[in-house]
Design an enzyme around this catalytic site. Structure first.
Site, PDB file in Angstrom:
ATOM      1  CE  LYS A   8      -2.326  12.851 -28.555  1.00 50.41           C
ATOM      2  NZ  LYS A   8      -2.702  14.269 -28.736  1.00 50.41           N
ATOM      3  N   PRO A  92       3.329  11.450 -38.918  1.00 49.48           N
ATOM      4  CG  PRO A  92       2.098  12.930 -40.243  1.00 49.48           C
ATOM      5  CD  PRO A  92       1.966  11.655 -39.458  1.00 49.48           C
ATOM      6  CB  ALA A  95       2.201  15.980 -36.744  1.00 54.02           C
ATOM      7  N   GLY A  96       1.193  16.769 -33.430  1.00 52.39           N
ATOM      8  CA  GLY A  96      -0.003  16.738 -32.603  1.00 52.39           C
ATOM      9  C   GLY A  96      -0.693  15.391 -32.573  1.00 52.39           C
ATOM     10  CG  LEU A  97      -1.241  13.150 -35.568  1.00 51.88           C
ATOM     11  CD1 LEU A  97      -0.888  12.613 -36.959  1.00 51.88           C
ATOM     12  CD2 LEU A  97      -2.740  13.049 -35.332  1.00 51.88           C
ATOM     13  CB  ALA A  98       0.798  11.549 -29.121  1.00 48.53           C
ATOM     14  N   GLY A  99       3.019  10.606 -31.928  1.00 51.51           N
ATOM     15  CA  GLY A  99       3.735   9.434 -32.418  1.00 51.51           C
ATOM     16  C   GLY A  99       4.937   9.088 -31.552  1.00 51.51           C
ATOM     17  N   GLY A 100       5.678  10.091 -31.096  1.00 55.42           N
ATOM     18  CA  GLY A 100       6.833   9.833 -30.246  1.00 55.42           C
ATOM     19  C   GLY A 100       6.449   9.245 -28.910  1.00 55.42           C
ATOM     20  CB  SER A 102       2.423   6.143 -29.897  1.00 55.59           C
ATOM     21  OG  SER A 102       2.032   4.836 -30.244  1.00 55.59           O
ATOM     22  CG  ASP A 134       0.240  13.514 -25.253  1.00 53.02           C
ATOM     23  OD1 ASP A 134      -0.726  13.814 -24.517  1.00 53.02           O
ATOM     24  OD2 ASP A 134       0.539  14.146 -26.276  1.00 53.02           O
TER      25      ASP A 134
END
Length: 277
Positions: A8, A92, A95-100, A102, A134
């Site tokens: 996100k 990444p 990185a501020g994309l909330a992959g973890g 998600s 998040d």
């Protein structure tokens, strides 16, 4: 079973203040992008969760949000099995994309279906709250204004199919460090929310902001440089996502979008050409 786990971006973000529970109240607008990890999840006969990844920096221990959400799930249901989870990481890390977040939410929803747990939405929301601020967003997958700790939602107008360039220099930033150094907020996102809901993108692009940028830019100087480069290549908006260091550009002009990607793709560790969902 293979499932996609999407990143996100924060289309805008304001941090309003510290709460008694240690979290911060925020006001943010979030939207999924096509960039995603692929999770391969398989039930095993043990009671253990076994995590692995193609990324050497992927935490395969109890610090991983997938592990945390599995433990929090066990507070609500009796689980008598374990899972093997391999995450093909494309998002990444830190990185501020909330992959973890998600990854964790997609795992929870998979286990809920796999074991027919029939979790209520209230239970899912609480499990996500216990896991990370998040996490609950990824049950919605739309353009959302989130308040509270990021788990109180208002659905906004569709913001899909926007051209996005993602740039990340490979560094990571501690969200806690950024939160600890934040100063005053900008008073919330009322004007920006109205602009998105009315599809007044000109006003949105002029008004969008992220109050965490001031701190993160002092920690990673590339952030301001990347924002400037994206703007110079024609981005209608260039902004940091979350606590950074990832920066995204939104391009209404497809030619500028393609040219920007071609110019930047070899200059930073991670450069992705993607779209909003």
């Amino acid at each position: 079973m293979k499932i996609n786990s999407y990143a996100k971006i924060n289309l805008s973000l304001d941090v309003l203040g510290l709460r008694e529970d240690g979290y911060h109240n925020i006001d943010t607008i979030m939207n999924l992008i096509e960039l995603h990890d692929v999770m391969d999840i398989n039930r095993n006969d043990s009671s253990e969760l076994k995590l692995s990844s193609n990324n050497a920096n992927f935490p395969a221990d109890k610090s991983n949000l997938i592990y945390k959400i599995f433990e929090n799930l066990k507070k609500f249901r009796n689980i008598n099995c374990g899972y093997d989870v391999f995450v093909d990481k494309q998002i990444p890390i830190s990185a501020g994309l909330a992959g973890g977040s998600s990854n964790a939410c997609e795992f929870l929803m998979y286990v809920n279906d796999d074991l027919d747990l029939k979790l209520t939405n209230t239970e899912i929301k609480e499990i996500c709250r216990l896991t990370g601020a998040d996490t609950y967003y990824f049950t919605n997958k739309k353009c959302i204004r989130a308040t509270g700790i990021g788990n109180e939602f208002v659905r906004l107008s569709d913001f899909s199919n926007k051209n996005i360039i993602i740039v990340n220099n490979g560094m990571s930033i501690s969200s806690k460090e950024v939160y600890d150094d934040l100063k005053d907020s900008n008073g919330g996102l009322g004007k920006i929310t109205v602009a998105i809901d009315n599809r007044d993108y000109e006003t949105f692009y002029k008004s969008a902001f992220n109050t965490m940028e001031s701190v993160s830019e002092s920690l990673v100087t590339d952030i301001s440089d990347i924002k400037e480069k994206l703007s110079n290549f024609g981005a209608d908006l260039s902004l940091m996502s979350g606590s950074g260091p990832t920066v995204f550009g939104i391009f209404e002009n497809t030619e500028d979008y393609e040219n920007c990607y071609d110019e930047l793709k070899d200059k930073y560790k991670y450069v992705f050409k993607t779209k909003t969902l």
